[in-house]
Motif scaffolding. Structure first.
Motif, PDB file in Angstrom:
ATOM      1  N   GLN A 194       0.829  -1.204   0.000  1.00  0.00           N
ATOM      2  CA  GLN A 194       0.000   0.000   0.000  1.00  0.00           C
ATOM      3  C   GLN A 194       0.864   1.255   0.000  1.00  0.00           C
ATOM      4  N   ASN A 195       1.984   1.214   0.696  1.00  0.00           N
ATOM      5  CA  ASN A 195       2.907   2.350   0.679  1.00  0.00           C
ATOM      6  C   ASN A 195       3.441   2.618  -0.714  1.00  0.00           C
ATOM      7  N   LYS A 196       3.476   1.586  -1.549  1.00  0.00           N
ATOM      8  CA  LYS A 196       3.911   1.735  -2.943  1.00  0.00           C
ATOM      9  C   LYS A 196       2.743   2.046  -3.876  1.00  0.00           C
ATOM     10  N   SER A 197       1.555   2.226  -3.299  1.00  0.00           N
ATOM     11  CA  SER A 197       0.333   2.521  -4.074  1.00  0.00           C
ATOM     12  C   SER A 197      -0.032   1.399  -5.034  1.00  0.00           C
ATOM     13  N   LEU A 198       0.343   0.162  -4.702  1.00  0.00           N
ATOM     14  CA  LEU A 198       0.046  -0.979  -5.562  1.00  0.00           C
ATOM     15  C   LEU A 198      -1.267  -1.661  -5.183  1.00  0.00           C
ATOM     16  N   ILE A 199      -1.770  -1.382  -4.003  1.00  0.00           N
ATOM     17  CA  ILE A 199      -3.074  -1.870  -3.582  1.00  0.00           C
ATOM     18  C   ILE A 199      -3.787  -0.759  -2.821  1.00  0.00           C
ATOM     19  N   VAL A 200      -5.084  -0.909  -2.626  1.00  0.00           N
ATOM     20  CA  VAL A 200      -5.841   0.009  -1.776  1.00  0.00           C
ATOM     21  C   VAL A 200      -6.550  -0.831  -0.719  1.00  0.00           C
ATOM     22  N   SER A 201      -6.938  -0.195   0.364  1.00  0.00           N
ATOM     23  CA  SER A 201      -7.626  -0.921   1.425  1.00  0.00           C
ATOM     24  C   SER A 201      -8.685  -0.041   2.058  1.00  0.00           C
ATOM     25  N   TYR A 202      -9.649  -0.679   2.678  1.00  0.00           N
ATOM     26  CA  TYR A 202     -10.619   0.035   3.507  1.00  0.00           C
ATOM     27  C   TYR A 202     -11.151  -0.932   4.556  1.00  0.00           C
ATOM     28  N   TYR A 203     -11.688  -0.378   5.627  1.00  0.00           N
ATOM     29  CA  TYR A 203     -12.196  -1.212   6.711  1.00  0.00           C
ATOM     30  C   TYR A 203     -13.652  -1.549   6.443  1.00  0.00           C
ATOM     31  N   ASN A 204     -13.946  -2.839   6.382  1.00  0.00           N
ATOM     32  CA  ASN A 204     -15.303  -3.311   6.126  1.00  0.00           C
ATOM     33  C   ASN A 204     -16.001  -3.536   7.462  1.00  0.00           C
ATOM     34  N   GLN A 205     -17.016  -2.718   7.735  1.00  0.00           N
ATOM     35  CA  GLN A 205     -17.701  -2.788   9.020  1.00  0.00           C
ATOM     36  C   GLN A 205     -18.433  -4.116   9.200  1.00  0.00           C
ATOM     37  N   GLU A 206     -18.997  -4.643   8.121  1.00  0.00           N
ATOM     38  CA  GLU A 206     -19.747  -5.896   8.223  1.00  0.00           C
ATOM     39  C   GLU A 206     -18.827  -7.067   8.550  1.00  0.00           C
ATOM     40  N   LEU A 207     -17.659  -7.113   7.885  1.00  0.00           N
ATOM     41  CA  LEU A 207     -16.715  -8.211   8.111  1.00  0.00           C
ATOM     42  C   LEU A 207     -15.801  -7.969   9.298  1.00  0.00           C
ATOM     43  N   LYS A 208     -15.765  -6.716   9.794  1.00  0.00           N
ATOM     44  CA  LYS A 208     -14.902  -6.340  10.917  1.00  0.00           C
ATOM     45  C   LYS A 208     -13.425  -6.588  10.602  1.00  0.00           C
ATOM     46  N   PHE A 210     -10.043  -5.233   7.613  1.00  0.00           N
ATOM     47  CA  PHE A 210      -9.641  -4.529   6.399  1.00  0.00           C
ATOM     48  C   PHE A 210      -9.777  -5.469   5.214  1.00  0.00           C
ATOM     49  N   VAL A 211     -10.230  -4.924   4.091  1.00  0.00           N
ATOM     50  CA  VAL A 211     -10.238  -5.673   2.839  1.00  0.00           C
ATOM     51  C   VAL A 211      -9.404  -4.901   1.824  1.00  0.00           C
ATOM     52  N   TYR A 212      -8.849  -5.630   0.887  1.00  0.00           N
ATOM     53  CA  TYR A 212      -7.896  -5.052  -0.055  1.00  0.00           C
ATOM     54  C   TYR A 212      -8.388  -5.199  -1.487  1.00  0.00           C
ATOM     55  N   GLY A 213      -7.904  -4.333  -2.346  1.00  0.00           N
ATOM     56  CA  GLY A 213      -8.272  -4.379  -3.747  1.00  0.00           C
ATOM     57  C   GLY A 213      -7.113  -3.966  -4.633  1.00  0.00           C
ATOM     58  N   VAL A 214      -7.152  -4.433  -5.877  1.00  0.00           N
ATOM     59  CA  VAL A 214      -6.136  -4.090  -6.881  1.00  0.00           C
ATOM     60  C   VAL A 214      -6.858  -3.503  -8.083  1.00  0.00           C
ATOM     61  N   HIS A 215      -6.398  -2.367  -8.564  1.00  0.00           N
ATOM     62  CA  HIS A 215      -7.059  -1.719  -9.691  1.00  0.00           C
ATOM     63  C   HIS A 215      -6.967  -2.574 -10.956  1.00  0.00           C
ATOM     64  N   ASP A 216      -7.996  -2.427 -11.804  1.00  0.00           N
ATOM     65  CA  ASP A 216      -8.060  -3.205 -13.051  1.00  0.00           C
ATOM     66  C   ASP A 216      -6.778  -3.077 -13.870  1.00  0.00           C
ATOM     67  N   LEU A 217      -6.204  -1.863 -13.912  1.00  0.00           N
ATOM     68  CA  LEU A 217      -4.997  -1.648 -14.713  1.00  0.00           C
ATOM     69  C   LEU A 217      -3.813  -2.441 -14.178  1.00  0.00           C
ATOM     70  N   PHE A 218      -3.697  -2.505 -12.847  1.00  0.00           N
ATOM     71  CA  PHE A 218      -2.615  -3.284 -12.249  1.00  0.00           C
ATOM     72  C   PHE A 218      -2.820  -4.773 -12.537  1.00  0.00           C
ATOM     73  N   LEU A 219      -4.082  -5.227 -12.465  1.00  0.00           N
ATOM     74  CA  LEU A 219      -4.363  -6.623 -12.810  1.00  0.00           C
ATOM     75  C   LEU A 219      -4.037  -6.904 -14.270  1.00  0.00           C
ATOM     76  N   ALA A 220      -4.428  -5.978 -15.154  1.00  0.00           N
ATOM     77  CA  ALA A 220      -4.140  -6.143 -16.586  1.00  0.00           C
ATOM     78  C   ALA A 220      -2.637  -6.210 -16.821  1.00  0.00           C
ATOM     79  N   TYR A 221      -1.894  -5.358 -16.123  1.00  0.00           N
ATOM     80  CA  TYR A 221      -0.432  -5.378 -16.262  1.00  0.00           C
ATOM     81  C   TYR A 221       0.124  -6.725 -15.795  1.00  0.00           C
TER      82      TYR A 221
END
Length: 458
Positions: A194-208, A210-221
């Motif tokens: 995340q410090n390298k801006s390669l993933i993003v995260s947010y806290y999911n209240q329902e799951l209690k 953090f969940v992570y995501g990768v942008h479509d462009l990074f996946l395509a790369y």
């Protein structure tokens, strides 16, 4: 020498990216007079009076993205077409690297961008269709960021290539794939990415968590970088990891908010076609229903029918029997935690494939009590359950046997198609609970009565 190079016409408009800088000496050494994007955890290393500071908390907010675009074009936010700017932010999903790069690409076209929406719409169209004229610049930037990772972290990041777009990845998923001892190790590796801006995260209240995501462009790369053969190997690695944690029994997969939904996808991509026999494993089907419901199981039956049946007529008939069984019993298995798929299977006709599979499993568990309770064949029926999110106060069939009018305590009246569990229309007008519904004899409408005494004819 470096400064002289950037003063030449070829490099004067270049964008220099300094990623994860920790020392002031580094920014001083690379102060060569061109535009510079610096990512850092230490604000004090920035030099010069013309610096623009943007604090990043996981990803850019809409406001931060719009402010960056305004600063790139040296104008006020009020002069930007906010609808288009926000649309680009959403398509980039707040990824700092992508937004910063697009901001730098916008800068030379200031007049066009401030006087017309055409160029904004052009970028939106390219980002939406993923038909990037910017692909070279974007992939080059992503490549630089990834190649600067230490070899161990880079290999961990390559594992993200197996995911589909727009999926939430829980720490438990990466703990399994990376074979780490605890979740703290996962969070530590995720923090580095995340410090390298390669993933993003947010806290999911329902799951209690953090969940992570990768942008479509990074996946395509990643998919392009690794190629087909390596991607197959990556999916096989994921399947092997989940086999390890489930002791080679997919019915014991962890409920990590991911694998039960995407197991079919990964089996297909890993070319593990023989493993599709799990869709005839009652225990696996029961675990999958408990985890994510019947709709996903039925979707998998249709989506992977070719791999499950191998175009064999006997297996196709067997699959149809499983489909009918899940349609009839799946909702109760999902809704009631104490229901058991083996017991449900023992309630089927004795000559059925489902009954025989359930009986075989019951015999393997001598310490469990199961009852053989078959209903007479003439009394066997299928039920349709509508999954409603609100309290129901009235209901009636329409003249179409597949459609049902459902009155809610909120005052809304919903028209449902029961075979697809799909809401077709909402009749809004009452403000109190619906207590009565009646179809008109001419089939052209219906009457409704609410608890406050009001009557409406629709």
């Amino acid at each position: 020498a470096l400064k002289n190079m950037f003063l030449t016409s070829s490099y004067r408009e270049a964008l220099l990216i300094l990623d994860n800088v920790a020392l002031r000496q580094a920014t001083e050494a690379f102060d060569v007079g061109c535009k510079t994007l610096i990512t850092t955890q230490v604000k004090d290393i920035i030099i010069g009076n013309n610096s623009i500071y943007v604090e990043v908390k996981g990803g850019f907010t809409q406001e931060e993205t719009v402010q960056l675009f305004a600063k790139s074009l040296r104008t006020d936010v009020s002069n930007l077409p906010l609808l288009q700017a926000v649309k680009i932010h959403n398509l980039c999903k707040g990824e700092p690297i992508l937004i910063s790069l697009i901001g730098s690409l916008l800068e030379p076209y200031k007049e066009d961008l401030l006087n017309s929406h055409n160029l904004w719409d052009y970028y939106i169209k390219k980002l939406t269709s993923k038909d990037y004229n910017l692909k070279t610049q974007l992939f080059d930037t992503i490549s630089i960021c990834i190649e600067r990772l230490c070899p161990e972290l880079r290999e961990l990041y390559y594992n993200f290539s197996v995911f589909v777009e727009d999926v939430n990845i829980t720490p438990q998923v990466m703990q399994t794939i990376w074979n780490l001892d605890n979740l703290y190790d996962v969070h530590e590796q995720m923090r580095k990415l995340q410090n390298k801006s390669l993933i993003v995260s947010y806290y999911n209240q329902e799951l209690k968590t953090f969940v992570y995501g990768v942008h479509d462009l990074f996946l395509a790369y990643l998919k392009e970088k690794l190629g087909c053969v390596t991607l197959v190997a990556q999916h096989k690695t994921l399947i092997s990891a989940y086999k390890r944690v489930s002791n080679n029994n997919f019915a014991n997969l962890p409920n990590d908010n991911y694998i039960y939904q995407y197991i079919g996808y990964h089996l297909k991509e890993a070319q593990c076609y023989n493993e599709f026999s799990i869709y005839f494993d009652l225990k696996f089907i029961g675990a999958k229903i408990k985890a994510i419901g019947t709709a996903d199981v039925l979707r998998d039956f249709q989506l992977y029918k070719t791999y499950i049946t191998r175009n064999d007529n006997d297996l196709l008939n067997k699959l149809n029997e499983y489909i009918n069984f899940v349609k009839a019993r799946g909702h109760d298995l999902y809704k009631y935690c104490d229901t058991d798929i083996i017991q449900s299977g023992l309630g089927q006709e004795k000559e059925s494939t489902i009954y025989k599979a359930a009986l075989s499993l019951a015999k393997e568990e001598p310490k469990s009590l199961y009852l053989q309770l078959q209903a007479p064949q003439e009394n066997v029926y299928f039920t349709h359950t509508l999954d409603l999110q609100q309290d129901v106060s009235a209901a009636c069939f329409t003249f179409d046997v597949d459609q049902v009018l459902v009155g809610m305590k909120s005052g809304d009246i919903n028209l449902w198609e029961q075979s697809r569990n799909h809401k077709l229309y909402v009749f809004a007008g009452h403000t109190d609970s619906i207590i009565y519904l009646q179809l008109c004899p001419d089939r052209n409408g219906f009457l409704s009565v609410s608890e406050d005494g009001s009557i409406k004819i629709w």
